[in-house]
Structures are given as structure tokens and as C-alpha cells.
Design an enzyme around this catalytic site. Sequence first.
Site, PDB file in Angstrom:
ATOM      1  N   ARG A 121       0.855  -1.196   0.000  1.00 52.51           N
ATOM      2  CA  ARG A 121       0.000   0.000   0.000  1.00 52.51           C
ATOM      3  C   ARG A 121       0.892   1.247   0.000  1.00 52.51           C
ATOM      4  O   ARG A 121       1.069   1.923   1.013  1.00 52.51           O
ATOM      5  CB  ARG A 121      -0.909  -0.019   1.235  1.00 52.51           C
ATOM      6  N   GLN A 126      -0.743   2.311  -6.273  1.00 53.20           N
ATOM      7  CA  GLN A 126      -2.194   2.462  -6.162  1.00 53.20           C
ATOM      8  C   GLN A 126      -2.930   1.997  -7.409  1.00 53.20           C
ATOM      9  O   GLN A 126      -4.004   1.403  -7.317  1.00 53.20           O
ATOM     10  CB  GLN A 126      -2.546   3.919  -5.861  1.00 53.20           C
ATOM     11  N   ASP A 129      -3.410  -1.866  -7.365  1.00 53.62           N
ATOM     12  CA  ASP A 129      -3.963  -2.444  -6.136  1.00 53.62           C
ATOM     13  C   ASP A 129      -5.351  -3.026  -6.379  1.00 53.62           C
ATOM     14  O   ASP A 129      -6.360  -2.325  -6.312  1.00 53.62           O
ATOM     15  CB  ASP A 129      -4.001  -1.364  -5.050  1.00 53.62           C
ATOM     16  N   SER A 132      -8.008  -2.726  -3.461  1.00 57.10           N
ATOM     17  CA  SER A 132      -8.682  -1.429  -3.372  1.00 57.10           C
ATOM     18  C   SER A 132      -9.748  -1.269  -4.451  1.00 57.10           C
ATOM     19  O   SER A 132     -10.869  -0.846  -4.174  1.00 57.10           O
ATOM     20  CB  SER A 132      -7.666  -0.289  -3.489  1.00 57.10           C
ATOM     21  N   TYR A 227      -2.850  -1.338   5.954  1.00 59.67           N
ATOM     22  CA  TYR A 227      -3.697  -2.453   6.360  1.00 59.67           C
ATOM     23  C   TYR A 227      -3.950  -2.394   7.870  1.00 59.67           C
ATOM     24  O   TYR A 227      -3.075  -2.022   8.651  1.00 59.67           O
ATOM     25  CB  TYR A 227      -3.041  -3.795   6.032  1.00 59.67           C
TER      26      TYR A 227
END
Length: 371
Positions: A121, A126, A129, A132, A227
Site C-alpha cells: 500500500r 495504487q 492495487d 482497493s 492495512y
Amino acid sequence: MKIGILKETQKGERRVCISPSIAKQLIEKGFEVIVEDDAGSTSSFKNSDYEKIGAVVEKRGVVFKEAQVLVKINPFDEEDLKLVDDSHILMSQLFHKSHPELIKAIAEKGATAFSMDAMPRISRAQDMDVLSSQSNLAGYKAVILGAYEMTKIFPLMMTAAGTITPSRVLIYGVGVAGLQAIATAKRLGAVVEATDIRLETKEQTESLGAKFITVDNTGEEKAEGGYAKAASEDYIRRQKEAVNKSLFQADLVITTAMVPGRKSPILITEDQIKQMKNGAVIIDLAAAQGGNCELSKLNKTVIEHGVKIIGTTISPESVSTNASDLYGKNMLNFIKHLTEENKFKWDLEEEITDETLIVKDGIIRKNGKTE
């Protein structure tokens, strides 16, 4: 490099790992794409959609035989591994911390495997991911499912026959799924409250117009890499005391608390359910890892003490067209990150590669080092 898009075989799964629009971008980058027959059919993508953009549609066995990189969403299963050999590079959510037997089986095949759920993360990861991108949709869908299952409407409504008060929604866990659930419930007109062990989520919650139920987390382990950490028994006790009033008034409760590689924490006990409003609904998004509600059962609706409890991942399979596009975009960015001139760079010192590469040429890697 030939990239194989495999059809998902897990029960209830409707997504495909790479949509036609993303496959087109891979082809434009110089990759060859081979798609298993009907891989995208449950996401409203026809074989002809892939063929139009230059991909080749083949039977399952041919994809395994011809493709170097094999891409899925869910973990590779026993049937998959029968067709895997040491020339293959596997990419999927392997959930390696809780499936050591799968990782061992992949290693025994001499293959290489990346686990998409191990993505660090960090800001530059991003757009790769998958947790997400998929959780975002799960949070939205949880509210829509809750609205369907409730016997009340969300918004304040003033009618000639009288005023309908807004429903109350309580959300456990203010990660990606929780934030989207807050935003969606607020848009529908509900009164929303939320709680999380990470006090840094208070500002995010309030920025969406919801009330944050604060529980002192002094002495708790700090979250790392975005997390949540497992909470202590003392914190869980204090959280219950702080949240109970809101829980007992809630019309809809959504729980999203999951800890990677571990069983989901029990946040709502049967004793608490007995004190909830008759007709209340609980959507437990953590059911796949045991559930945040003591009475949750995965992929089942249970009615206990007048409360409807739905244990689900809701995984974005119910919005599989959007989910497939987002997952595919994550995969495109990940493959671009790992390659140069369409060949793998194998930069094992680089954080994203290091964290996601679980097996390399049959050797299981732990803590960034080859054993």
C-alpha cells in the site's frame, strides 16, 4: 510475450481478469493475448469482443500450452495446476499467507507466481492495487444490497400522510470498502455512523458527512502499509461498549474488517444481535474469512433474533462488468511495471516486485529473500 486470460471457475464468480478494452491496450503494447473460450461471457463480454481487438480465443488446454503468463482473479486450483509447468508465470490473488499448501504446490511445479493481494500500500502502487479497486465496488454494492433487503427506505421523506424518518446505518471498518459504503449510504439519505481501530480514519469519515465513533486505541499496534492490524481483546471490548448504542439503533449494519492472512475479528456477538432492532439487516463483507458477525455464514442469509444476517464477499461479481475493467486495468499497470520491451526485468530489489513475487522458478520466497 503471450498473456493467457483464463476463465474463472470458482462458484458464483462472474468476473474476468482482463476485459477486451484492457486486452486491446496490452496488444498495442506489443503483447500477444490468448483468451480462454467464454472467459468474459458472465461479464457481458463476448468472444467476438476479444477477437475484434486482436486477441485469439482458444480452448482451455491451448491457453495453458501457448501462454507464458497466466492471469486469473481467484487462486489457481488443483485443476489449473495439472496444466501448469515450469515455463509458466502465474498472476492472481493467491492469498499466500492463508494458503501455504497452494504455494507449495506451485513451487513443486517449478513455476513462478505473483500474488496480487500482496501489493504494497504505497502511492506508486495504487493503480495496481486490486484489493482497493474491488473493495471500492464491494462497499457500494453492500449498501445497495442492504437497501434491497431492508423493510424501510433510506432518506427522510415528508408526505401528506406523515414524515418518514431516515434510516440509520452503522459501518465497521473505514477502509476502501467502508468509505465507499459511507458515501453511498449518505447519497441515499441515511444517517451514517462508522468506527475503525485506525483513528486516522476519523477525518476521512467526517469529510463524507458521517459521524465517527471514537474508541481510544492506546496500546494497539499501529497499522502498517495501509492495512489494519488485529485488535486486542481489550480494544474489542471497549469498541463494543462505545458502539452498542448506535448498533442497537441501526437499521443497516455493514462490517468490512479484515486482517490479511488471518481470521476476521468478531465484532458483533449473538448477545449484541439479541438487542438489535427487529428487522435490522447486517451485511458481513468479511464472511469469507470467518465473518465479523458471530452468526454469519458465507453466501447464506440467516435470520436470528429478528435480525437478517447476510454473509458475503459481495465481491464485485455482482457488478462484474465494472469490476473486470478495474481489475484488468490493475493488471495492465502491473505487467507494464514488471516488464521492459515486453520482457520481465526481474528487479527483486524493487519493492512492488519483491512484495508480490511469492514463488520464483519453483523456489518459495519469504520476507523478500529467496530461501
